[in-house]
Write a protein that holds these residues in place. Structure first.
Motif, PDB file in Angstrom:
ATOM      1  N   GLY A  49       0.830  -1.202   0.000  1.00  0.00           N
ATOM      2  CA  GLY A  49       0.000   0.000   0.000  1.00  0.00           C
ATOM      3  C   GLY A  49       0.859   1.243   0.000  1.00  0.00           C
ATOM      4  N   THR A  50       0.274   2.369  -0.447  1.00  0.00           N
ATOM      5  CA  THR A  50       1.025   3.621  -0.465  1.00  0.00           C
ATOM      6  C   THR A  50       0.915   4.371   0.848  1.00  0.00           C
ATOM      7  OG1 THR A  50      -0.880   4.728  -1.437  1.00  0.00           O
ATOM      8  CG2 THR A  50       0.815   3.922  -2.945  1.00  0.00           C
ATOM      9  N   ASN A  51      -0.038   4.001   1.655  1.00  0.00           N
ATOM     10  CA  ASN A  51      -0.151   4.565   2.995  1.00  0.00           C
ATOM     11  C   ASN A  51      -0.674   3.462   3.899  1.00  0.00           C
ATOM     12  OD1 ASN A  51      -2.802   4.362   2.209  1.00  0.00           O
ATOM     13  ND2 ASN A  51      -3.269   6.526   2.393  1.00  0.00           N
ATOM     14  N   THR A  52      -0.908   3.743   5.138  1.00  0.00           N
ATOM     15  CA  THR A  52      -1.361   2.676   6.029  1.00  0.00           C
ATOM     16  C   THR A  52      -2.836   2.396   5.831  1.00  0.00           C
ATOM     17  OG1 THR A  52      -1.812   4.231   7.812  1.00  0.00           O
ATOM     18  CG2 THR A  52       0.366   3.207   7.782  1.00  0.00           C
ATOM     19  N   LEU A  78      -6.174   6.504  -3.142  1.00  0.00           N
ATOM     20  CA  LEU A  78      -5.870   7.513  -4.149  1.00  0.00           C
ATOM     21  C   LEU A  78      -6.921   8.618  -4.077  1.00  0.00           C
ATOM     22  CD1 LEU A  78      -5.010   5.223  -7.203  1.00  0.00           C
ATOM     23  CD2 LEU A  78      -3.415   6.622  -5.885  1.00  0.00           C
ATOM     24  N   PRO A  79      -6.585   9.848  -4.472  1.00  0.00           N
ATOM     25  CA  PRO A  79      -7.560  10.948  -4.438  1.00  0.00           C
ATOM     26  C   PRO A  79      -8.805  10.685  -5.293  1.00  0.00           C
ATOM     27  CG  PRO A  79      -5.348  11.810  -4.777  1.00  0.00           C
ATOM     28  CD  PRO A  79      -5.254  10.316  -4.864  1.00  0.00           C
ATOM     29  N   SER A  80      -8.690   9.871  -6.338  1.00  0.00           N
ATOM     30  CA  SER A  80      -9.840   9.592  -7.205  1.00  0.00           C
ATOM     31  C   SER A  80     -10.836   8.626  -6.567  1.00  0.00           C
ATOM     32  CB  SER A  80      -9.367   9.011  -8.545  1.00  0.00           C
ATOM     33  OG  SER A  80      -8.595   7.849  -8.330  1.00  0.00           O
ATOM     34  N   ASP A  81     -10.487   8.041  -5.415  1.00  0.00           N
ATOM     35  CA  ASP A  81     -11.382   7.117  -4.721  1.00  0.00           C
ATOM     36  C   ASP A  81     -12.142   7.887  -3.646  1.00  0.00           C
ATOM     37  OD1 ASP A  81     -12.703   5.112  -3.420  1.00  0.00           O
ATOM     38  OD2 ASP A  81     -10.930   3.945  -2.926  1.00  0.00           O
ATOM     39  N   THR A  97       4.000   2.424  -8.441  1.00  0.00           N
ATOM     40  CA  THR A  97       2.767   3.107  -8.827  1.00  0.00           C
ATOM     41  C   THR A  97       1.539   2.305  -8.388  1.00  0.00           C
ATOM     42  OG1 THR A  97       2.796   2.112 -11.022  1.00  0.00           O
ATOM     43  CG2 THR A  97       3.815   4.286 -10.792  1.00  0.00           C
ATOM     44  N   LEU A  98       0.473   3.024  -8.127  1.00  0.00           N
ATOM     45  CA  LEU A  98      -0.775   2.438  -7.676  1.00  0.00           C
ATOM     46  C   LEU A  98      -1.885   2.925  -8.597  1.00  0.00           C
ATOM     47  CD1 LEU A  98      -2.134   0.792  -5.330  1.00  0.00           C
ATOM     48  CD2 LEU A  98      -2.560   3.004  -4.248  1.00  0.00           C
ATOM     49  N   ALA A  99      -2.750   2.009  -9.049  1.00  0.00           N
ATOM     50  CA  ALA A  99      -3.857   2.366  -9.935  1.00  0.00           C
ATOM     51  C   ALA A  99      -5.166   1.890  -9.329  1.00  0.00           C
ATOM     52  CB  ALA A  99      -3.664   1.736 -11.312  1.00  0.00           C
ATOM     53  N   THR A 104     -14.440   4.364 -13.145  1.00  0.00           N
ATOM     54  CA  THR A 104     -15.272   4.697 -14.292  1.00  0.00           C
ATOM     55  C   THR A 104     -14.368   5.031 -15.478  1.00  0.00           C
ATOM     56  OG1 THR A 104     -15.312   7.061 -13.816  1.00  0.00           O
ATOM     57  CG2 THR A 104     -17.006   5.698 -12.735  1.00  0.00           C
ATOM     58  N   PRO A 105     -14.915   5.112 -16.691  1.00  0.00           N
ATOM     59  CA  PRO A 105     -14.083   5.533 -17.826  1.00  0.00           C
ATOM     60  C   PRO A 105     -13.443   6.904 -17.613  1.00  0.00           C
ATOM     61  CG  PRO A 105     -16.106   4.542 -18.631  1.00  0.00           C
ATOM     62  CD  PRO A 105     -16.252   4.681 -17.132  1.00  0.00           C
ATOM     63  N   GLY A 106     -14.041   7.748 -16.777  1.00  0.00           N
ATOM     64  CA  GLY A 106     -13.477   9.068 -16.481  1.00  0.00           C
ATOM     65  C   GLY A 106     -12.385   9.058 -15.422  1.00  0.00           C
ATOM     66  N   GLY A 107     -12.159   7.902 -14.775  1.00  0.00           N
ATOM     67  CA  GLY A 107     -11.061   7.774 -13.830  1.00  0.00           C
ATOM     68  C   GLY A 107     -11.430   7.867 -12.364  1.00  0.00           C
ATOM     69  N   THR A 108     -12.696   8.151 -12.043  1.00  0.00           N
ATOM     70  CA  THR A 108     -13.102   8.204 -10.643  1.00  0.00           C
ATOM     71  C   THR A 108     -13.593   6.829 -10.188  1.00  0.00           C
ATOM     72  OG1 THR A 108     -15.342   8.876 -11.229  1.00  0.00           O
ATOM     73  CG2 THR A 108     -13.746  10.639 -10.784  1.00  0.00           C
ATOM     74  N   ALA A 109     -13.657   6.635  -8.894  1.00  0.00           N
ATOM     75  CA  ALA A 109     -14.126   5.355  -8.347  1.00  0.00           C
ATOM     76  C   ALA A 109     -15.571   5.118  -8.753  1.00  0.00           C
ATOM     77  CB  ALA A 109     -14.010   5.364  -6.825  1.00  0.00           C
ATOM     78  N   GLY A 110     -15.899   3.846  -8.992  1.00  0.00           N
ATOM     79  CA  GLY A 110     -17.278   3.476  -9.314  1.00  0.00           C
ATOM     80  C   GLY A 110     -18.208   3.812  -8.166  1.00  0.00           C
ATOM     81  N   ASN A 111     -19.511   3.797  -8.421  1.00  0.00           N
ATOM     82  CA  ASN A 111     -20.484   4.212  -7.419  1.00  0.00           C
ATOM     83  C   ASN A 111     -20.948   3.073  -6.506  1.00  0.00           C
ATOM     84  OD1 ASN A 111     -22.149   2.771  -9.106  1.00  0.00           O
ATOM     85  ND2 ASN A 111     -23.395   4.518  -9.731  1.00  0.00           N
TER      86      ASN A 111
END
Length: 186
Positions: A49-52, A78-81, A97-99, A104-111
């Motif tokens: 993980g990138t943080n705890t 990640l900020p997008s989540d 790197t973490l993805a 979504t196709p726009g890069g934000t977390a799904g709903n």
């Protein structure tokens, strides 16, 4: 093939965890595992993980060469989540790197919640179960989706009928073949 974590990290203390026999450590909420870089070299420890992790990390899967780690986390890594529910991530253990896989196709977390990642041998393909209705163009209740690391905006619905329609009942427990060509699910 992809490795599985054992035993489950839920409530586990530091140490005692393994992926395909390779030791893991869960320390202060951060998951680490040992990597043998060469037969003669001493093993190193890599942070997944990138943080705890303040909540739960589950379903850790490694690619066949150990470079890629797919996992589910209840924490927003990640900020997008920004959805506040569990999501699936992919970490490149060579570059760090973490993805966000459940995006979504726009890069934000799904709903909705996404869980149960399964990774191909080369780490390109990640199948996962999702309750989100906005990751693919087809609205679904519970579905198995397939993420392509080389084309992250094109996640596809795999649990569909022969005519391409989403199933009436949900699907889960995905597995992906070594080359990503086949996906199985319940």
């Amino acid at each position: 093939g992809a490795g599985e974590i054992s035993p489950s990290p839920i409530g586990a203390a530091d140490g005692g965890l393994a992926i395909d026999g390779r030791p893991l450590a869960l320390s202060s909420g951060t998951l680490f595992f040992r990597v043998n870089e060469a037969a003669a070299a001493p093993p190193t420890t890599e942070q997944v993980g990138t943080n705890t992790f303040t909540r739960l990390l589950e379903h850790l899967q490694l690619s066949g060469d150990g470079r890629w780690a797919a996992f589910m986390s209840e924490d927003a890594l990640l900020p997008s989540d920004t959805n506040g529910v569990p999501d699936v991530y992919l970490r490149d253990l060579q570059t760090g790197t973490l993805a966000l896989v459940s995006r979504t196709p726009g890069g934000t977390a799904g709903n909705g919640t996404s869980v149960e990642p399964a990774i191909s041998r080369d780490g390109r393909w990640i199948a996962f179960t999702s309750y989100a209705s906005d990751i693919t163009p087809v609205t679904v209740t519970t579905a198995v989706l397939l993420y392509d690391r080389l084309n992250p905006g094109s996640t596809t619905l795999e649990s569909r009928t022969h005519s391409g329609v989403a199933p009436t009942f949900g699907s889960n427990s995905p597995s992906v073949s070594a080359d990503g060509r086949f996906v199985t699910f319940q």
